[in-house]
Design a protein around this motif. Structure first.
Motif, PDB file in Angstrom:
ATOM      1  N   ASP A  13      21.441  77.036  51.676  1.00 14.85           N
ATOM      2  CA  ASP A  13      22.339  77.437  52.765  1.00 14.85           C
ATOM      3  C   ASP A  13      23.638  78.062  52.257  1.00 14.85           C
ATOM      4  N   THR A  14      24.016  77.749  51.033  1.00 13.41           N
ATOM      5  CA  THR A  14      25.307  78.211  50.515  1.00 13.41           C
ATOM      6  C   THR A  14      25.165  79.134  49.304  1.00 13.41           C
ATOM      7  N   THR A  19      30.563  81.155  52.068  1.00 12.32           N
ATOM      8  CA  THR A  19      30.207  80.040  52.952  1.00 12.32           C
ATOM      9  C   THR A  19      31.324  79.008  52.946  1.00 12.32           C
ATOM     10  N   THR A  21      31.663  74.978  53.964  1.00 13.74           N
ATOM     11  CA  THR A  21      30.961  73.765  54.383  1.00 13.74           C
ATOM     12  C   THR A  21      31.975  72.670  54.657  1.00 13.74           C
ATOM     13  N   THR A  50      29.738  82.370  56.504  1.00 19.59           N
ATOM     14  CA  THR A  50      28.740  81.475  57.080  1.00 19.59           C
ATOM     15  C   THR A  50      29.328  80.067  57.086  1.00 19.59           C
ATOM     16  N   ASN A  52      28.962  75.926  57.716  1.00 18.60           N
ATOM     17  CA  ASN A  52      28.042  74.788  57.738  1.00 18.60           C
ATOM     18  C   ASN A  52      28.852  73.507  57.841  1.00 18.60           C
TER      19      ASN A  52
END
Length: 102
Positions: A13-14, A19, A21, A50, A52
């Protein structure tokens, strides 16, 4: 939009682009303050970053591996490499400034 990430999916995901998180827990007061700020930022910056979030109680391996000792911790990665670790509550303006300077 802020997506859930887990111990199993975190690296994938990263791994691409920028990103952020959000490492949090349900019992953490400052985390409950930080979460809506991250949600707002995700709406405004989704074309560049992105977003998360990871519940550290459900996913203990990743925070332990990364040495995360305090929450909320916001971890910023660029193409899979950690470029910034932000500990404690930060305003939307503070976070936007950090992300815009990457």
């Amino acid at each position: 939009m802020v997506s859930e990430t887990t111990d199993k999916t975190f690296e994938n995901d990263t791994s691409k682009g920028i990103t952020l998180t959000d490492f949090w827990a349900t019992w953490c007061g400052p985390c409950r303050m930080q979460s809506p700020v991250v949600d707002e930022l995700a709406e405004e910056m989704s074309d560049k970053v992105t977003f998360n979030k990871m519940d550290i109680d459900k996913n203990p391996e990743t925070p332990q591996k990364l040495g995360i000792m305090s929450i909320p911790t916001l971890l910023v990665k660029k193409d899979g490499e950690i470029v910034k670790s932000i500990v404690g509550y930060h305003s939307k303006e503070q976070l936007a400034s950090i992300l815009n300077n990457l």
